[in-house]
Each structure stands twice: as structure tokens, then as C-alpha cells.
Design a protein around this motif. Structure first.
Motif, mmCIF file in Angstrom:
data_model
loop_
_atom_site.group_PDB
_atom_site.id
_atom_site.type_symbol
_atom_site.label_atom_id
_atom_site.label_comp_id
_atom_site.label_asym_id
_atom_site.label_seq_id
_atom_site.Cartn_x
_atom_site.Cartn_y
_atom_site.Cartn_z
ATOM 1 N N PRO A 87 0.795 -1.235 0.000
ATOM 2 C CA PRO A 87 0.000 0.000 0.000
ATOM 3 C C PRO A 87 0.826 1.282 0.000
ATOM 4 O O PRO A 87 0.342 2.326 -0.450
ATOM 5 N N ASN A 88 2.069 1.230 0.495
ATOM 6 C CA ASN A 88 2.875 2.444 0.584
ATOM 7 C C ASN A 88 3.774 2.664 -0.631
ATOM 8 O O ASN A 88 4.516 3.651 -0.678
ATOM 9 N N LEU A 89 3.700 1.746 -1.597
ATOM 10 C CA LEU A 89 4.475 1.909 -2.828
ATOM 11 C C LEU A 89 3.580 2.483 -3.915
ATOM 12 O O LEU A 89 2.359 2.323 -3.892
ATOM 13 N N THR A 90 4.206 3.139 -4.873
ATOM 14 C CA THR A 90 3.441 3.625 -6.016
ATOM 15 C C THR A 90 3.177 2.483 -6.981
ATOM 16 O O THR A 90 3.843 1.435 -6.933
ATOM 17 N N GLY A 91 2.226 2.695 -7.872
ATOM 18 C CA GLY A 91 1.943 1.680 -8.880
ATOM 19 C C GLY A 91 3.170 1.369 -9.715
ATOM 20 O O GLY A 91 3.444 0.199 -10.023
ATOM 21 N N GLY A 92 3.917 2.397 -10.095
ATOM 22 C CA GLY A 92 5.119 2.187 -10.891
ATOM 23 C C GLY A 92 6.160 1.372 -10.159
ATOM 24 O O GLY A 92 6.829 0.506 -10.758
ATOM 25 N N GLU A 93 6.311 1.617 -8.855
ATOM 26 C CA GLU A 93 7.290 0.859 -8.070
ATOM 27 C C GLU A 93 6.897 -0.617 -7.984
ATOM 28 O O GLU A 93 7.749 -1.514 -8.068
ATOM 29 N N VAL A 94 5.589 -0.883 -7.823
ATOM 30 C CA VAL A 94 5.135 -2.272 -7.755
ATOM 31 C C VAL A 94 5.354 -2.971 -9.092
ATOM 32 O O VAL A 94 5.803 -4.124 -9.145
ATOM 33 N N ILE A 95 5.060 -2.287 -10.186
ATOM 34 C CA ILE A 95 5.288 -2.880 -11.511
ATOM 35 C C ILE A 95 6.763 -3.226 -11.681
ATOM 36 O O ILE A 95 7.117 -4.297 -12.198
ATOM 37 N N ASP A 96 7.659 -2.338 -11.229
ATOM 38 C CA ASP A 96 9.098 -2.601 -11.341
ATOM 39 C C ASP A 96 9.491 -3.840 -10.543
ATOM 40 O O ASP A 96 10.310 -4.645 -10.997
ATOM 41 N N ILE A 97 8.896 -4.016 -9.361
ATOM 42 C CA ILE A 97 9.194 -5.199 -8.552
ATOM 43 C C ILE A 97 8.700 -6.464 -9.249
ATOM 44 O O ILE A 97 9.407 -7.476 -9.331
ATOM 45 N N ARG A 109 6.921 -1.462 -21.092
ATOM 46 C CA ARG A 109 6.259 -1.229 -19.816
ATOM 47 C C ARG A 109 5.561 0.131 -19.828
ATOM 48 O O ARG A 109 4.399 0.254 -19.431
ATOM 49 N N ASP A 110 6.254 1.168 -20.301
ATOM 50 C CA ASP A 110 5.673 2.512 -20.316
ATOM 51 C C ASP A 110 4.494 2.609 -21.280
ATOM 52 O O ASP A 110 3.508 3.303 -21.006
ATOM 53 N N ALA A 111 4.594 1.894 -22.404
ATOM 54 C CA ALA A 111 3.491 1.906 -23.377
ATOM 55 C C ALA A 111 2.244 1.269 -22.784
ATOM 56 O O ALA A 111 1.118 1.735 -23.011
ATOM 57 N N LEU A 112 2.418 0.215 -22.006
ATOM 58 C CA LEU A 112 1.276 -0.445 -21.373
ATOM 59 C C LEU A 112 0.665 0.429 -20.278
ATOM 60 O O LEU A 112 -0.564 0.477 -20.113
ATOM 61 N N VAL A 113 1.497 1.113 -19.524
ATOM 62 C CA VAL A 113 0.986 2.045 -18.523
ATOM 63 C C VAL A 113 0.092 3.086 -19.186
ATOM 64 O O VAL A 113 -0.988 3.423 -18.684
#
Length: 293
Positions: A87-97, A109-113
Motif C-alpha cells: 500500500p505504501n508503494l506507487t503503482g510504478g514501483e510495484v510494476i518494477d518489482i 512497460r511505459d506503453a502499457l501504462v
């Protein structure tokens, strides 16, 4: 060559037999729908395929490996039915993980976002259910892998985002990637998959090409006629309904040709034949096959 081979899988949880001799074969490059109600054994099967659970007996190979002993995780992208996010991470940070262990490109990845209209700078706790679902979808679709496993992937998505998902999966299929799609949205499976496996009570009850499985139910025939429909006496005709000049009935697909001369004798003004949907096939195994007729 098979991407997935599971033979005679048995898995019990105490006195509950979640899988009871279940078998599944998915060829490389195939898009397979995996259908079954809650409690049928779908989730247990997927967990075994991913190496998250071990079968009591039977054999399984995924991309040539035993998923329990040597799971090919870097070659598989998975979208679970329910995802718990940090919950404390951003969506982008979770996608990176989630994409860390998979080969992928930042541009993809950016195109899909962008396609999924996700704000990657917001904390995941601020996302709606639909936006939370986009995160594992983006992570999986960004991965350049051989096998994609989707478990109820569009839950919470609006129709526009469902259309984006459909486009992306079709693009993967065109590239020869293998898809296993578990879904309760039968129209979604029908759009994206060429074949289907139906599981009931831990056993595979039907497998085949969707077009071939249409023999399991009857087509619905509707027509407007000038003659007397009382002459429609044929063993392949079922549930005949007459409303003035309009008639409707169910007919075995293989017998439609023999029924057409009877209709011609009634001086048909218009005629529609609707083949059975995947939902009707499903109802034949899990409910009253006359529902919706």
C-alpha cells in the motif's frame, strides 16, 4: 510440443479432494480457456502448474520442467485472480518489482501504462479496484516470456480496459506465445481462446476446439413463415414456440440440413440460425441446459 502437460493429478486438502485425476495438455502457441465454477479445482491446478503447490500424485511438466522441483518462473508471467499490493508503494514501483525477474523493455512497460491509463506515481492504496488490477496485468504483459497464465484477469476492469487487454492478448497469440486463461467471463474466453478445458469437481469433463465442442448443444433457429408450423414434425426439433407467423426452436447442428426442407415448405420469409455459445456449453455441465432457451 506441449507447453503444459498434466496427467492424472490428485490433490487433497484433508478430506476434500480438490483434484481427482485431472489432466491437461496445452500446446506451444495455443490459447487455452480454462473454465469451471468456484471450488472446481481451477485455482489448485494453476498453483500446481506454477510450482506453488505440490500434487499428491500424477505428473506435471511446464515448459519441459517439473514446476515443483525446477520451476521455470523466469519463462512464465502470471496474473492472479486477487492481488495484494504494497500500500505504501506507487503503482510504478510495484510494476518494477513484479517485472524484476522477467526479461522486458522499459519502453514496453511505459506503453502499457499509457494504454491502461494508469497513473504510476500514485500510491497503490489510493487506487480503485480496477486500477489495482491493472498493475499485475501491465507487469505480466510487459514480460517477454513463453507462457502467460491469467486467472480472472479482467476482474474490476471497465469495458474499455477489457478491450485493451483483449488486444494485447491477441498480439501475444499472434507472436506464438502460449496462453492459459482462467475466467468466469465466458465471452472473454470465446474471444481469446481457440480451445477450452472444462473442469468439474477436480476432473476434466470436456476438452477441445471451441468450434468442435458446439456439437454439445443445439442451435437456436428462428424464422418468419407463411405456412402452418404444425407440419414441423422432426425428431431433431425441440422446444418449438409459435407466435403468429414467427417460430423458434432448438435443433441439433448435425440435423439442421434435414430440417431445412420442412422450413422451405412453410414459405420462409426470414431465417436466423444462432449456434450455441460457450455459456450454453458450460451450462450443460454445471446447470440446467435449458436455461436461456
Amino acid at each position: 510440443m506441449d507447453a503444459i502437460t498434466a496427467t492424472d493429478l490428485v490433490r487433497t486438502f484433508g478430506s476434500t479432494r480438490a483434484l481427482d485425476g485431472f489432466s491437461l495438455r496445452v500446446s506451444e502457441g495455443e490459447a487455452r480457456g480454462f473454465l469451471g465454477p468456484n471450488g472446481s479445482g481451477k485455482s489448485t491446478t494453476i498453483r500446481i502448474l506454477l510450482g506453488l503447490l505440490r500434487q499428491d500424485s500424477g505428473t506435471v511438466r511446464v515448459l519441459g520442467s517439473d514446476p515443483w522441483r525446477d520451476p521455470p518462473h523466469h519463462r512464465i508471467a502470471y496474473v492472479p485472480g486477487e492481488t495484494a499490493l504494497w500500500p505504501n508503494l506507487t503503482g510504478g514501483e510495484v510494476i518494477d518489482i513484479l517485472t524484476h525477474h522477467h526479461p522486458h523493455s522499459r519502453a514496453r512497460r511505459d506503453a502499457l501504462v499509457e494504454r491502461f491509463e494508469l497513473d504510476p506515481t500514485k500510491k497503490t492504496r489510493a487506487y480503485s479496484k480496477g486500477n489495482r488490477q491493472k498493475i499485475p496485468l501491465i507487469a505480466a504483459l510487459a514480460a517477454d516470456v513463453e507462457l502467460y497464465v491469467f486467472d480472472e484477469p479482467t476482474s474490476g476492469l471497465d469495458p474499455l480496459m477489457e478491450a485493451v487487454f483483449t488486444d494485447e492478448v491477441r498480439a501475444l497469440t499472434a507472436k506464438g506465445r502460449t496462453i492459459l486463461l482462467s475466467s468466469h467471463i465466458l465471452a472473454e474466453v470465446e474471444k481469446l481462446c481457440s480451445s477450452v478445458t472444462i473442469i468439474r469437481s477436480g476432473t476434466d469433463v470436456e476438452t477441445g476446439i471451441i468450434s468442435d465442442l458446439r456439437h454439445l448443444t443445439r442451435s437456436r433457429v428462428t424464422a418468419t413463415v407463411s405456412g402452418n408450423p404444425a407440419s414441423l414434425d422432426h425428431p431433431a426439433i425441440h422446444n418449438l414456440a409459435v407466435d403468429g407467423a414467427r417460430i423458434a426452436f432448438d435443433c441439433e447442428d448435425a440435423q439442421i440440413g434435414s430440417v431445412m426442407p420442412l422450413l422451405a415448405g412453410l414459405r420462409v420469409r426470414n431465417l436466423t440460425v444462432n449456434p450455441p455459445s460457450l455459456e450454453e456449453m458450460f451450462l450443460q455441465h454445471y446447470g440446467d441446459p435449458t436455461v436461456g432457451r
